[in-house]
Design a protein around this motif. Structure first.
Motif, PDB file in Angstrom:
ATOM      1  N   ASN A 127       0.821  -1.225   0.000  1.00 49.67           N
ATOM      2  CA  ASN A 127       0.000   0.000   0.000  1.00 49.67           C
ATOM      3  C   ASN A 127       0.848   1.265   0.000  1.00 49.67           C
ATOM      4  N   ASN A 128       1.858   1.300  -0.838  1.00 47.62           N
ATOM      5  CA  ASN A 128       2.758   2.455  -0.938  1.00 47.62           C
ATOM      6  C   ASN A 128       3.489   2.750   0.363  1.00 47.62           C
ATOM      7  N   LYS A 129       3.641   1.755   1.203  1.00 44.31           N
ATOM      8  CA  LYS A 129       4.386   1.862   2.458  1.00 44.31           C
ATOM      9  C   LYS A 129       5.496   0.821   2.451  1.00 44.31           C
ATOM     10  N   SER A 130       6.629   1.171   3.008  1.00 46.42           N
ATOM     11  CA  SER A 130       7.721   0.218   3.202  1.00 46.42           C
ATOM     12  C   SER A 130       7.861  -0.033   4.692  1.00 46.42           C
ATOM     13  N   ILE A 131       7.765  -1.290   5.065  1.00 43.97           N
ATOM     14  CA  ILE A 131       7.949  -1.675   6.458  1.00 43.97           C
ATOM     15  C   ILE A 131       9.318  -2.346   6.550  1.00 43.97           C
ATOM     16  N   PHE A 132      10.244  -1.660   7.231  1.00 39.11           N
ATOM     17  CA  PHE A 132      11.592  -2.172   7.413  1.00 39.11           C
ATOM     18  C   PHE A 132      11.603  -3.100   8.624  1.00 39.11           C
ATOM     19  N   ILE A 133      12.227  -4.256   8.450  1.00 37.18           N
ATOM     20  CA  ILE A 133      12.265  -5.279   9.488  1.00 37.18           C
ATOM     21  C   ILE A 133      13.695  -5.397  10.012  1.00 37.18           C
ATOM     22  N   VAL A 134      13.847  -5.181  11.310  1.00 37.94           N
ATOM     23  CA  VAL A 134      15.152  -5.282  11.961  1.00 37.94           C
ATOM     24  C   VAL A 134      15.046  -6.370  13.020  1.00 37.94           C
ATOM     25  N   VAL A 135      15.976  -7.315  12.988  1.00 37.47           N
ATOM     26  CA  VAL A 135      15.994  -8.407  13.964  1.00 37.47           C
ATOM     27  C   VAL A 135      17.284  -8.325  14.773  1.00 37.47           C
ATOM     28  N   VAL A 136      17.136  -8.333  16.087  1.00 34.19           N
ATOM     29  CA  VAL A 136      18.284  -8.427  16.991  1.00 34.19           C
ATOM     30  C   VAL A 136      18.196  -9.786  17.671  1.00 34.19           C
ATOM     31  N   ASN A 137      19.208 -10.609  17.466  1.00 33.36           N
ATOM     32  CA  ASN A 137      19.248 -11.953  18.036  1.00 33.36           C
ATOM     33  C   ASN A 137      19.852 -11.902  19.424  1.00 33.36           C
ATOM     34  N   LEU A 138      19.028 -12.199  20.413  1.00 35.87           N
ATOM     35  CA  LEU A 138      19.493 -12.276  21.796  1.00 35.87           C
ATOM     36  C   LEU A 138      19.465 -13.741  22.207  1.00 35.87           C
ATOM     37  N   THR A 139      20.604 -14.279  22.510  1.00 39.95           N
ATOM     38  CA  THR A 139      20.687 -15.667  22.915  1.00 39.95           C
ATOM     39  C   THR A 139      21.754 -15.812  23.988  1.00 39.95           C
ATOM     40  N   ASP A 140      21.560 -16.762  24.860  1.00 38.03           N
ATOM     41  CA  ASP A 140      22.565 -16.985  25.898  1.00 38.03           C
ATOM     42  C   ASP A 140      23.490 -18.146  25.532  1.00 38.03           C
ATOM     43  N   ASN A 141      23.549 -18.454  24.245  1.00 36.47           N
ATOM     44  CA  ASN A 141      24.366 -19.558  23.778  1.00 36.47           C
ATOM     45  C   ASN A 141      25.850 -19.236  23.964  1.00 36.47           C
ATOM     46  N   LYS A 142      26.537 -20.076  24.678  1.00 37.96           N
ATOM     47  CA  LYS A 142      27.955 -19.866  24.960  1.00 37.96           C
ATOM     48  C   LYS A 142      28.860 -20.680  24.025  1.00 37.96           C
ATOM     49  N   LYS A 143      28.287 -21.358  23.062  1.00 30.88           N
ATOM     50  CA  LYS A 143      29.074 -22.190  22.153  1.00 30.88           C
ATOM     51  C   LYS A 143      29.747 -21.321  21.083  1.00 30.88           C
ATOM     52  N   THR A 144      30.793 -21.872  20.503  1.00 33.85           N
ATOM     53  CA  THR A 144      31.464 -21.198  19.400  1.00 33.85           C
ATOM     54  C   THR A 144      30.668 -21.430  18.114  1.00 33.85           C
ATOM     55  N   ALA A 145      30.953 -20.636  17.099  1.00 29.22           N
ATOM     56  CA  ALA A 145      30.232 -20.726  15.826  1.00 29.22           C
ATOM     57  C   ALA A 145      30.324 -22.127  15.221  1.00 29.22           C
ATOM     58  N   SER A 146      31.466 -22.789  15.366  1.00 22.31           N
ATOM     59  CA  SER A 146      31.617 -24.129  14.788  1.00 22.31           C
ATOM     60  C   SER A 146      30.795 -25.175  15.532  1.00 22.31           C
ATOM     61  N   GLN A 147      30.387 -24.885  16.765  1.00 21.70           N
ATOM     62  CA  GLN A 147      29.603 -25.832  17.570  1.00 21.70           C
ATOM     63  C   GLN A 147      28.101 -25.606  17.444  1.00 21.70           C
ATOM     64  N   ILE A 148      27.724 -24.497  16.888  1.00 23.96           N
ATOM     65  CA  ILE A 148      26.305 -24.129  16.847  1.00 23.96           C
ATOM     66  C   ILE A 148      25.666 -24.621  15.554  1.00 23.96           C
TER      67      ILE A 148
END
Length: 162
Positions: A127-148
């Motif tokens: 409807n001639n409107k732009s809705i911008f979507i922003v996501v902030v990921n909050l997690t208490d995951n203590k693992k490294t990227a290779s473990q996730i």
């Protein structure tokens, strides 16, 4: 938020989940104020209701709706959809061509928006409107990227627009 305030924001949320969205919105208002937005108003009245946040930039009000995904109440797709429609209403209330949907993702999943166009930054035109979507990921995951191994949750544009 994701790098430096993650633990503090999660603690605020889990210490008072009944007001978790309000507490996270308050922190967002503080962040905007600290970064040059002079008046990040909270819940001003409009014909459609009360947007979570309206900030004025060069005498130009911008509406922002905050929603949670996951968390103690396990907010899901329908909560995001509700926020999307609220953002459209607030853009109309302020006679603006855009508004923001800001999602605090409290789940251990990654949100992915399937859009007709791969718009960057992520937004949906309706409807001639732009809705911008922003996501902030909050997690208490203590693992490294290779473990996730994160599950990806897809939210379709067609679902949000209906």
């Amino acid at each position: 938020c994701e790098w430096f305030n993650n633990g503090d924001l999660l603690e605020k949320y889990f210490n008072d989940t009944a007001y978790g969205e309000d507490l996270l919105t308050k922190d967002l208002r503080k962040f905007l104020f600290d970064n040059g937005i002079d008046y990040p108003f909270s819940e001003p009245n409009t014909p459609s209701g009360k947007p979570d946040l309206v900030f004025v930039n060069n005498n130009n009000p911008l509406a922002l709706e905050v929603k949670l995904y996951g968390g103690k109440n396990n907010y899901g797709h329908s909560h995001v959809k509700k926020g999307f429609h609220q953002a459209i209403s607030y853009a109309n209330d302020y006679n603006k061509s855009f508004a923001y949907l800001f999602i605090f993702n409290l789940s251990d999943k990654l949100l992915e928006f399937n859009l007709k166009d791969n718009n960057e930054p992520t937004h949906i035109n309706i409807n001639n409107k732009s809705i911008f979507i922003v996501v902030v990921n909050l997690t208490d995951n203590k693992k490294t990227a290779s473990q996730i191994q994160k599950e990806i949750v897809q939210i379709n544009e067609e679902y949000l627009i209906k």
